[in-house]
Motif scaffolding. Structure first.
Motif, PDB file in Angstrom:
ATOM      1  N   GLU A   1     -18.114  11.788 -45.350  1.00  0.00           N
ATOM      2  CA  GLU A   1     -18.539  10.736 -44.418  1.00  0.00           C
ATOM      3  C   GLU A   1     -17.634  10.735 -43.193  1.00  0.00           C
ATOM      4  N   ALA A   2     -16.326  10.838 -43.440  1.00  0.00           N
ATOM      5  CA  ALA A   2     -15.361  10.815 -42.336  1.00  0.00           C
ATOM      6  C   ALA A   2     -14.104  11.563 -42.749  1.00  0.00           C
ATOM      7  N   VAL A   3     -13.420  12.064 -41.757  1.00  0.00           N
ATOM      8  CA  VAL A   3     -12.149  12.737 -41.964  1.00  0.00           C
ATOM      9  C   VAL A   3     -11.151  12.103 -41.006  1.00  0.00           C
ATOM     10  N   GLN A   4      -9.959  11.828 -41.509  1.00  0.00           N
ATOM     11  CA  GLN A   4      -8.890  11.278 -40.683  1.00  0.00           C
ATOM     12  C   GLN A   4      -7.731  12.262 -40.708  1.00  0.00           C
ATOM     13  N   ILE A   5      -7.101  12.451 -39.561  1.00  0.00           N
ATOM     14  CA  ILE A   5      -5.962  13.358 -39.495  1.00  0.00           C
ATOM     15  C   ILE A   5      -4.833  12.731 -38.692  1.00  0.00           C
ATOM     16  N   GLY A   6      -3.663  13.278 -38.890  1.00  0.00           N
ATOM     17  CA  GLY A   6      -2.495  12.964 -38.085  1.00  0.00           C
ATOM     18  C   GLY A   6      -1.700  14.241 -37.920  1.00  0.00           C
ATOM     19  N   MET A   7      -0.962  14.340 -36.844  1.00  0.00           N
ATOM     20  CA  MET A   7      -0.140  15.531 -36.632  1.00  0.00           C
ATOM     21  C   MET A   7       1.086  15.171 -35.807  1.00  0.00           C
ATOM     22  N   ALA A   8       2.086  16.012 -35.888  1.00  0.00           N
ATOM     23  CA  ALA A   8       3.283  15.843 -35.074  1.00  0.00           C
ATOM     24  C   ALA A   8       3.710  17.208 -34.551  1.00  0.00           C
ATOM     25  N   SER A   9       4.332  17.183 -33.386  1.00  0.00           N
ATOM     26  CA  SER A   9       4.875  18.400 -32.793  1.00  0.00           C
ATOM     27  C   SER A   9       6.087  18.023 -31.950  1.00  0.00           C
ATOM     28  N   ASP A  10       6.799  19.044 -31.535  1.00  0.00           N
ATOM     29  CA  ASP A  10       7.886  18.811 -30.581  1.00  0.00           C
ATOM     30  C   ASP A  10       7.485  19.311 -29.184  1.00  0.00           C
ATOM     31  N   TYR A  11       6.183  19.518 -28.991  1.00  0.00           N
ATOM     32  CA  TYR A  11       5.650  19.968 -27.696  1.00  0.00           C
ATOM     33  C   TYR A  11       5.775  18.818 -26.693  1.00  0.00           C
TER      34      TYR A  11
ATOM     35  N   ALA B   1       0.053  31.720 -20.865  1.00  0.00           N
ATOM     36  CA  ALA B   1      -0.285  33.124 -20.598  1.00  0.00           C
ATOM     37  C   ALA B   1       0.108  33.991 -21.799  1.00  0.00           C
ATOM     38  N   ALA B   2      -0.589  35.088 -21.952  1.00  0.00           N
ATOM     39  CA  ALA B   2      -0.264  36.035 -23.015  1.00  0.00           C
ATOM     40  C   ALA B   2       1.177  36.497 -22.861  1.00  0.00           C
ATOM     41  N   GLY B   3       1.920  36.462 -23.946  1.00  0.00           N
ATOM     42  CA  GLY B   3       3.305  36.912 -23.927  1.00  0.00           C
ATOM     43  C   GLY B   3       4.306  35.874 -23.441  1.00  0.00           C
ATOM     44  N   ALA B   4       3.836  34.748 -22.933  1.00  0.00           N
ATOM     45  CA  ALA B   4       4.743  33.706 -22.452  1.00  0.00           C
ATOM     46  C   ALA B   4       5.343  32.955 -23.635  1.00  0.00           C
ATOM     47  N   GLU B   5       6.516  32.405 -23.431  1.00  0.00           N
ATOM     48  CA  GLU B   5       7.191  31.656 -24.489  1.00  0.00           C
ATOM     49  C   GLU B   5       6.535  30.291 -24.681  1.00  0.00           C
ATOM     50  N   THR B   6       6.363  29.921 -25.940  1.00  0.00           N
ATOM     51  CA  THR B   6       5.764  28.634 -26.261  1.00  0.00           C
ATOM     52  C   THR B   6       6.674  27.484 -25.831  1.00  0.00           C
ATOM     53  N   LYS B   7       6.065  26.332 -25.579  1.00  0.00           N
ATOM     54  CA  LYS B   7       6.821  25.144 -25.169  1.00  0.00           C
ATOM     55  C   LYS B   7       7.133  24.228 -26.337  1.00  0.00           C
ATOM     56  N   GLY B   8       6.520  24.485 -27.507  1.00  0.00           N
ATOM     57  CA  GLY B   8       6.765  23.612 -28.647  1.00  0.00           C
ATOM     58  C   GLY B   8       6.125  24.121 -29.920  1.00  0.00           C
ATOM     59  N   ASN B   9       6.362  23.371 -30.985  1.00  0.00           N
ATOM     60  CA  ASN B   9       5.934  23.767 -32.325  1.00  0.00           C
ATOM     61  C   ASN B   9       5.173  22.648 -33.023  1.00  0.00           C
ATOM     62  N   LEU B  10       4.229  23.037 -33.849  1.00  0.00           N
ATOM     63  CA  LEU B  10       3.570  22.103 -34.752  1.00  0.00           C
ATOM     64  C   LEU B  10       4.561  21.835 -35.873  1.00  0.00           C
ATOM     65  N   THR B  11       4.840  20.550 -36.151  1.00  0.00           N
ATOM     66  CA  THR B  11       5.837  20.220 -37.178  1.00  0.00           C
ATOM     67  C   THR B  11       5.240  19.559 -38.409  1.00  0.00           C
ATOM     68  N   SER B  12       4.083  18.885 -38.282  1.00  0.00           N
ATOM     69  CA  SER B  12       3.453  18.320 -39.471  1.00  0.00           C
ATOM     70  C   SER B  12       1.970  18.084 -39.227  1.00  0.00           C
TER      71      SER B  12
END
Length: 136
Positions: free
Chosen positions: A42-52, A117-128
């Motif tokens: 019927e429904a899905v609930q989510i939560g997430m955290a990052s340091d982005y 851009a391809a090959g560029a360094e990421t600005k943050g990470n998925l943490t949860s």
């Protein structure tokens, strides 16, 4: 009658210590397996955290998608959304794109930096990542 409500409860993902948020070719992903859950969603609930890092109330280049066990993909947060936060983090978002699909199986969160851009360094990470599936 739909029968009784089946609630998976909040189920956390086991996110690697460093899950970089990359571009469309290398998104951050986290998966949770739901077993014994709703036969029909019927429904899905989510939560997430990052340091982005985010600029307060400025649009973000991140896109957050949820992929069901059946392979249906729903964009939960489109690129261009603005948040009143310092990082891309939210406790609750509801998704109803999976009506009548099975609630059992692997649910995958995908986070993409659409401007990286391809090959560029990421600005943050998925943490949860956490998910709750409701249905019958």
């Amino acid at each position: 009658s739909l029968g009784r409500l089946v609630d998976s409860g909040w189920q956390p993902a086991q996110v690697a210590a460093r899950q970089p948020i990359g571009n469309v070719a290398a998104p951050a992903r986290a998966t949770v397996r739901i077993a014994g859950g709703a036969g029909r969603v019927e429904a899905v609930q989510i939560g997430m955290a990052s340091d982005y890092p985010l600029d307060f109330l400025e649009s973000t280049t991140l896109r957050v998608s949820l992929i069901s066990p059946s392979g249906t993909r729903a964009i939960v947060v489109p690129a261009g959304a603005a948040f009143a936060a310092d990082t891309m983090t939210f406790d609750l978002a509801a998704v109803n794109a999976f009506i009548d699909e099975t609630g059992n199986g692997d649910w995958t969160l995908e986070v993409v930096d659409t401007a990286l851009a391809a090959g560029a360094e990421t600005k943050g990470n998925l943490t949860s990542f956490k998910i709750r599936v409701l249905g019958h």
